[in-house]
Design a protein around this motif. Structure first.
Motif, PDB file in Angstrom:
ATOM      1  N   ILE A  51      12.352   1.165  23.267  1.00 57.09           N
ATOM      2  CA  ILE A  51      13.011   2.368  22.745  1.00 57.09           C
ATOM      3  C   ILE A  51      12.009   3.333  22.119  1.00 57.09           C
ATOM      4  O   ILE A  51      12.003   4.518  22.400  1.00 57.09           O
ATOM      5  CB  ILE A  51      14.102   1.985  21.719  1.00 57.09           C
ATOM      6  N   ALA A  52      11.135   2.795  21.269  1.00 59.08           N
ATOM      7  CA  ALA A  52      10.185   3.657  20.562  1.00 59.08           C
ATOM      8  C   ALA A  52       8.834   2.970  20.478  1.00 59.08           C
ATOM      9  O   ALA A  52       8.747   1.746  20.482  1.00 59.08           O
ATOM     10  CB  ALA A  52      10.697   3.952  19.163  1.00 59.08           C
ATOM     11  N   THR A  53       7.786   3.784  20.365  1.00 53.66           N
ATOM     12  CA  THR A  53       6.447   3.233  20.199  1.00 53.66           C
ATOM     13  C   THR A  53       5.988   3.479  18.771  1.00 53.66           C
ATOM     14  O   THR A  53       6.179   4.562  18.222  1.00 53.66           O
ATOM     15  CB  THR A  53       5.448   3.898  21.163  1.00 53.66           C
ATOM     16  N   VAL A  54       5.389   2.479  18.171  1.00 53.63           N
ATOM     17  CA  VAL A  54       4.909   2.572  16.805  1.00 53.63           C
ATOM     18  C   VAL A  54       3.424   2.903  16.845  1.00 53.63           C
ATOM     19  O   VAL A  54       2.644   2.239  17.528  1.00 53.63           O
ATOM     20  CB  VAL A  54       5.144   1.245  16.044  1.00 53.63           C
ATOM     21  N   VAL A  55       3.037   3.955  16.112  1.00 51.64           N
ATOM     22  CA  VAL A  55       1.651   4.411  16.111  1.00 51.64           C
ATOM     23  C   VAL A  55       1.181   4.541  14.671  1.00 51.64           C
ATOM     24  O   VAL A  55       1.919   5.024  13.805  1.00 51.64           O
ATOM     25  CB  VAL A  55       1.539   5.780  16.830  1.00 51.64           C
ATOM     26  N   ASP A  56      -0.055   4.106  14.417  1.00 51.93           N
ATOM     27  CA  ASP A  56      -0.624   4.234  13.068  1.00 51.93           C
ATOM     28  C   ASP A  56      -0.969   5.678  12.768  1.00 51.93           C
ATOM     29  O   ASP A  56      -1.224   6.480  13.665  1.00 51.93           O
ATOM     30  CB  ASP A  56      -1.902   3.397  12.947  1.00 51.93           C
ATOM     31  N   ALA A  57      -1.020   5.990  11.461  1.00 49.01           N
ATOM     32  CA  ALA A  57      -1.375   7.342  11.034  1.00 49.01           C
ATOM     33  C   ALA A  57      -2.830   7.651  11.394  1.00 49.01           C
ATOM     34  O   ALA A  57      -3.169   8.797  11.708  1.00 49.01           O
ATOM     35  CB  ALA A  57      -1.157   7.492   9.544  1.00 49.01           C
ATOM     36  N   LYS A  58      -3.683   6.643  11.357  1.00 48.25           N
ATOM     37  CA  LYS A  58      -5.102   6.861  11.683  1.00 48.25           C
ATOM     38  C   LYS A  58      -5.269   7.361  13.113  1.00 48.25           C
ATOM     39  O   LYS A  58      -6.052   8.277  13.379  1.00 48.25           O
ATOM     40  CB  LYS A  58      -5.896   5.560  11.510  1.00 48.25           C
ATOM     41  N   ILE A  59      -4.524   6.757  14.021  1.00 50.68           N
ATOM     42  CA  ILE A  59      -4.633   7.145  15.432  1.00 50.68           C
ATOM     43  C   ILE A  59      -4.179   8.586  15.619  1.00 50.68           C
ATOM     44  O   ILE A  59      -4.802   9.365  16.345  1.00 50.68           O
ATOM     45  CB  ILE A  59      -3.792   6.194  16.316  1.00 50.68           C
ATOM     46  N   ILE A  60      -3.103   8.962  14.934  1.00 49.70           N
ATOM     47  CA  ILE A  60      -2.588  10.331  15.029  1.00 49.70           C
ATOM     48  C   ILE A  60      -3.606  11.315  14.470  1.00 49.70           C
ATOM     49  O   ILE A  60      -3.866  12.369  15.069  1.00 49.70           O
ATOM     50  CB  ILE A  60      -1.239  10.457  14.292  1.00 49.70           C
ATOM     51  N   LYS A  61      -4.205  10.972  13.321  1.00 47.58           N
ATOM     52  CA  LYS A  61      -5.202  11.858  12.719  1.00 47.58           C
ATOM     53  C   LYS A  61      -6.424  12.007  13.618  1.00 47.58           C
ATOM     54  O   LYS A  61      -6.977  13.105  13.751  1.00 47.58           O
ATOM     55  CB  LYS A  61      -5.622  11.324  11.350  1.00 47.58           C
TER      56      LYS A  61
END
Length: 143
Positions: A51-61
Motif C-alpha cells: 500500500i505504502a512505502t516507508v522512507v527515512d527523512a535522511k533519504i528525502i533530504k
C-alpha cells in the motif's frame, strides 16, 4: 422570515440530500479503506508494503539536496547567455533593470538605495568639548 414555506421546503430537501450523500460518502470511505461489508470478517488487510512505502527523512533530504545541486549546475550553465537578476537590488549583473519594470519603480528603488547608502556611510561628526579634551589628554599621554 426563517419560517416561510420556501425555507421549510429547502430545509426538507437539504435533509433528504444529506441523508443520500451521507450513505454515498460512507460507501466511498469504506471502499478507500478496503473495508468491504460483503467480504468475510476474518480477511486480513493487504501488506503495508504494497500500500505504502516507508522512507527515512535522511533519504528525502539527500534527494532534495541532489536536486538542488543539479539545479545550481543548470543555473550556472544558463548564466552564460542570460541575464541574472538580483532579488534584492532588482538589477542584473550589468546593473540594468528588467524590461518590464516601470520608471516610477526604478526611481523609487534608486532613492531607497541612496538612503541606505547614506545611512551606512560614516559621517565626519563634530566633536564635543569633552571629546576634544579626551583626545588631547590621550595625545599628551602618548608623548
Amino acid at each position: 422570515m426563517a419560517k416561510s414555506l420556501r425555507s421549510k421546503w429547502r430545509r426538507k430537501c437539504k435533509a433528504i440530500k444529506r441523508e443520500r450523500y451521507g450513505a454515498k460518502e460512507l460507501a466511498r470511505l469504506k471502499k478507500t479503506l478496503g473495508i468491504d461489508e460483503n467480504a468475510p470478517a476474518d480477511s486480513d488487510m493487504k501488506e503495508i508494503s504494497e500500500i505504502a512505502t516507508v522512507v527515512d527523512a535522511k533519504i528525502i533530504k539527500e534527494a532534495a539536496q541532489e536536486k538542488a545541486d543539479a539545479a545550481e549546475k543548470l543555473e550556472v550553465m544558463d548564466e552564460d547567455g542570460k541575464r541574472v537578476f538580483s532579488s534584492k537590488t532588482m538589477r542584473d549583473q550589468h546593473g540594468n533593470y528588467p524590461i518590464w519594470m516601470n520608471r516610477r519603480k526604478i526611481l523609487k528603488n534608486k532613492k531607497g538605495r541612496a538612503k541606505a547608502k547614506k545611512a551606512t556611510a560614516n559621517k565626519t561628526k563634530r566633536l564635543s568639548r569633552k571629546e576634544k579634551k579626551k583626545l588631547q589628554a590621550k595625545a599628551t599621554q602618548l608623548k
